[in-house]
Design an enzyme around this catalytic site. Sequence first.
Site, short mmCIF file in Angstrom:
data_model
loop_
_atom_site.label_atom_id
_atom_site.label_comp_id
_atom_site.label_asym_id
_atom_site.label_seq_id
_atom_site.Cartn_x
_atom_site.Cartn_y
_atom_site.Cartn_z
CE LYS A 176 -2.05 3.01 1.93
NZ LYS A 176 -1.83 4.43 1.51
N GLY A 216 6.43 4.51 8.46
CA GLY A 216 5.56 5.69 8.51
C GLY A 216 5.70 6.39 9.84
CB THR A 276 5.25 7.66 16.22
OG1 THR A 276 6.65 7.69 15.96
CG2 THR A 276 4.99 7.01 17.57
CB THR A 287 0.56 5.66 10.80
OG1 THR A 287 0.20 6.95 10.32
CG2 THR A 287 -0.07 4.62 9.91
N GLY A 288 1.62 4.02 13.37
CA GLY A 288 1.99 2.76 14.03
C GLY A 288 1.05 2.45 15.19
CD GLU A 322 12.40 -0.24 8.81
OE1 GLU A 322 12.50 0.59 7.90
OE2 GLU A 322 13.06 -1.28 8.87
CB CYS A 372 12.83 8.05 8.99
SG CYS A 372 13.96 6.94 8.14
CD GLU A 399 9.71 12.28 11.95
OE1 GLU A 399 8.52 11.94 12.00
OE2 GLU A 399 10.60 11.54 11.53
#
Length: 475
Positions: free
Chosen positions: A174, A226, A228, A230-231, A248, A284, A383
């Site tokens: 995706k 992606g 954090t 979304t994780g 990651e 990243c 970030e």
Amino acid sequence: MREFRNLVGGALVEAADGRTLDSVNPATGETWARVPRGGREDAERAVAAARAAAPKWAGMPALGRAHFLRKVADVFASNAQELAEIETRDNGRILRDTLKRDLPGMTFLWQIAAGQTLDAVKGDSVVLGPDTWGFTRREPYGVVLGIIPWNSPISTFSAKAAYALAAGNTVIIKPAEQASASVLRLGELLADVLPPGVLNIVSGLGEEVGDALVRHRGVNKISLTGSTETGQIITRASADALKPLTFELGGKSPNIVFADADLDAAALGVTVNSIYTGNAGQVCVAGSRILIQRPIWDEMLERIKSAAGGLVLGEPLDMATTMGPIVSRPQFERVVSYLKTEADLVFGGRYGSEVVPALPGGYWVEPTLYTTTDNTLRICQEEVFGPVAVAIPFDTDDEALAISNDSTYGLAAGLWTRDLGRVQRFVRDLDSGTVWVNTFRQMPPGLPFGGVKDSGYGHDAVLAYTREKAAIIQT
Ligand code: NAD
């Protein structure tokens, strides 16, 4: 206008309901391509195709899979120029990086993955008695879902697909809604190279097709590169099915310069090779916190300013350009929001059309540096994901370690010193997945790449896409 389609079961298809998303060239602000906006039905079809292809792909001898992966590597090599240009047009990552760094690197990665298909079927054995022995079998998970971000689509696609396929899984990728084109073009090129259904690519929004794939019971493992946030969302959405996850995620990496360092190398390492890179800081591992020992504070700030001053902002497809735009308007606005900070401005801070007047519609932000002694500021903790760094002074090793580790993130760190004892200590004590010493941003295949704390866990590698079964046999 380029039109791209999804790859599902070996066929190039539009979204089931025909919807599309515009892909904007961030250097001009103009829509240049359309990509499918997949939904629940597209997720169903991709999972069905991947499941149908799984038994034959997993049952193929390792050398058979290696043969296919080498053919994929050849596709990367022979289409490098076109793929690099598509990615550069789509996300603004300069052609110098996509063509000279990413494509050769990813061709190599697919070749390495081809060589690792045998590692994925190696196990352990143990003799338990005269008539009894035990052994382990490594098996693929089944269907692997790889969710990738927009900043380096070809690279993150490769790190997931190559290793997952090498291990005998079938794969659904995706891509990110901001930049799917290079990965969809790869789907076109690979449609006849891999058996149908072994690799599927479905573009669309994270909360639509992404969420449908994450929740689908036919997906056996998920690897996300992606943010954090979304994780965290994916962890919750996949919790009922207890899916194995690899994350990651983001970073706020310190780049620590000691007074005994080679200052020429350090000045390049903390600027051009780190935060103001071709991806305009949208990396990243960007060294967004530059820690400088006090005796060299003024000199390093001067050197950083001079290195940043040498950057050429402009058309990313031009090989003379060394820094491109921010990927999208929302991301641009997010980066600009960090320019209103209490920290002191050293240079930069301008954004928009005045930065590159020749391309007034682009999402431009100047290389920018702030200084502060307050590591609690938003600019020191969050970030930014843009060409904005903050320099922080320190006196002692203990202080440098404390400031470095005072972060929710733990992705990477850079250390610039000639003192080997200090190197030993910092490699051990820095909370970070990678430590670079007198270099920055080298990510050779073969070494793990991943983070700790809010930067995620696990990494993309062949064995990470296998699970182990034990067998005990008595005759
Ligand atoms: P993002 O998390 O917004 O999106 C990443 C991917 O997740 C996209 O494909 C998106 O569509 C998908 N997604 C979003 N919500 C989802 C949901 N609910 N369900 C399923 N999928 C969903 O990140 P981004 O803005 O595209 O990328 C920037 C982030 O990626 C930064 O934080 C950066 O540090 C990180 N990143 C990390 C690495 C690494 O290796 N550690 C590499 C590159 C980028």
